[in-house]
Motif scaffolding. Structure first.
Motif, PDB file in Angstrom:
ATOM      1  N   MET A 147       1.143  -1.191   0.432  1.00 46.01           N
ATOM      2  CA  MET A 147      -0.095   0.027  -0.416  1.00 46.01           C
ATOM      3  C   MET A 147       1.195   1.341  -0.184  1.00 46.01           C
ATOM      4  O   MET A 147       2.172   1.550   0.271  1.00 46.01           O
ATOM      5  CB  MET A 147      -0.791   0.251   1.367  1.00 46.01           C
ATOM      6  CG  MET A 147      -1.225  -1.121   1.029  1.00 46.01           C
ATOM      7  SD  MET A 147      -2.444  -1.304   3.054  1.00 46.01           S
ATOM      8  CE  MET A 147      -0.988  -2.281   4.053  1.00 46.01           C
ATOM      9  N   SER A 148       0.427   2.613  -0.490  1.00 49.17           N
ATOM     10  CA  SER A 148       1.097   3.429  -0.656  1.00 49.17           C
ATOM     11  C   SER A 148       0.391   5.213  -0.627  1.00 49.17           C
ATOM     12  O   SER A 148      -0.979   4.504  -0.993  1.00 49.17           O
ATOM     13  CB  SER A 148       2.424   3.380  -1.736  1.00 49.17           C
ATOM     14  OG  SER A 148       1.687   3.455  -3.191  1.00 49.17           O
ATOM     15  N   TRP A 149       0.856   5.348  -0.174  1.00 48.35           N
ATOM     16  CA  TRP A 149      -0.134   6.907  -0.598  1.00 48.35           C
ATOM     17  C   TRP A 149       0.797   8.364  -0.179  1.00 48.35           C
ATOM     18  O   TRP A 149       2.555   7.787  -0.163  1.00 48.35           O
ATOM     19  CB  TRP A 149      -0.317   6.834   0.975  1.00 48.35           C
ATOM     20  CG  TRP A 149      -1.176   6.349   1.428  1.00 48.35           C
ATOM     21  CD1 TRP A 149      -3.053   6.107   2.192  1.00 48.35           C
ATOM     22  CD2 TRP A 149      -1.233   5.478   2.550  1.00 48.35           C
ATOM     23  NE1 TRP A 149      -3.044   5.582   2.455  1.00 48.35           N
ATOM     24  CE2 TRP A 149      -2.357   4.733   3.000  1.00 48.35           C
ATOM     25  CE3 TRP A 149      -0.399   3.792   3.283  1.00 48.35           C
ATOM     26  CZ2 TRP A 149      -2.375   3.285   3.245  1.00 48.35           C
ATOM     27  CZ3 TRP A 149       0.191   3.316   3.352  1.00 48.35           C
ATOM     28  CH2 TRP A 149      -1.539   2.311   3.868  1.00 48.35           C
ATOM     29  N   PRO A 150       0.367   9.176  -1.109  1.00 47.55           N
ATOM     30  CA  PRO A 150       1.486  11.074  -1.159  1.00 47.55           C
ATOM     31  C   PRO A 150       2.212  11.142   0.430  1.00 47.55           C
ATOM     32  O   PRO A 150       1.587  11.370   1.312  1.00 47.55           O
ATOM     33  CB  PRO A 150       0.378  11.393  -1.910  1.00 47.55           C
ATOM     34  CG  PRO A 150      -0.727  10.694  -2.082  1.00 47.55           C
ATOM     35  CD  PRO A 150      -1.405   9.691  -1.391  1.00 47.55           C
ATOM     36  N   ALA A 151       3.562  11.497   0.066  1.00 52.74           N
ATOM     37  CA  ALA A 151       4.023  12.603   1.216  1.00 52.74           C
ATOM     38  C   ALA A 151       4.517  13.509   0.910  1.00 52.74           C
ATOM     39  O   ALA A 151       4.568  13.608  -0.518  1.00 52.74           O
ATOM     40  CB  ALA A 151       4.941  11.519   1.967  1.00 52.74           C
ATOM     41  N   ALA A 152       4.475  14.073   1.756  1.00 49.45           N
ATOM     42  CA  ALA A 152       5.350  15.420   0.805  1.00 49.45           C
ATOM     43  C   ALA A 152       6.623  15.075   0.514  1.00 49.45           C
ATOM     44  O   ALA A 152       7.443  14.453   1.357  1.00 49.45           O
ATOM     45  CB  ALA A 152       5.227  16.407   2.618  1.00 49.45           C
TER      46      ALA A 152
END
Length: 158
Positions: A147-152
């Motif tokens: 799973m992945s999510w956008p990050a700063a």
């Protein structure tokens, strides 16, 4: 290269710790604060699935959780050791283990029946609903949910 790697005995009581660690690392990686509950829930579902697979298959190895902070992405992999025939995603747990007998007829799922595959599909559906970028793989040596999510680009406080 992983930012954090966890390994824990396949027991449900350890899932909470994995959720807390995942949320803390996600926050540090710059994942939007509004998404942290989704990270916690998705990791919890993936870890419970892995725990169920280990228990259902009588496996003693640990559940693996790898958290990786990249430049613009935060990723989590939850791995299990449950053997699976190619192309088949295994059921994590039997309905008798996860659902009491609600109507007393000896059928754990109530009227109409249910099976472990349906229970497992529910968990995967929850994960898919929470995470836009998710991949489930299974093989004879085990499975992984990525799973992945956008990050700063620069995590706060780094």
């Amino acid at each position: 290269m992983p930012t954090v790697e966890l390994r824990f005995s396949a027991l449900p009581e350890h899932v909470r710790t994995a959720r807390l660690v995942a949320a803390a690392v996600a926050r540090r990686a710059g994942v939007d604060e509004a998404v942290l509950d989704e990270v916690r829930l998705a990791v919890g579902e993936a870890c419970l699935r892995a725990v169920g697979l280990h228990q259902h298959n009588g496996l003693s190895g640990p559940v693996r959780v790898v958290l990786t902070e990249e430049e613009k992405k935060f990723s989590i992999e939850v791995g299990d050791d449950a053997p699976t025939a190619p192309g088949h995603v295994p059921a994590a747990r039997s309905t008798a283990e996860t659902h009491p007998d609600p109507d007393g007829d000896g059928n754990a799922s109530g009227p109409g029946g249910d099976d472990a595959d349906v229970d497992d599909e529910m968990g995967l559906a929850v994960i898919s609903g929470l995470v836009d970028d998710v991949e489930v793989t299974a093989s004879e040596s085990g499975g992984t949910i990525r799973m992945s999510w956008p990050a700063a680009t620069a995590a706060p406080g780094s």
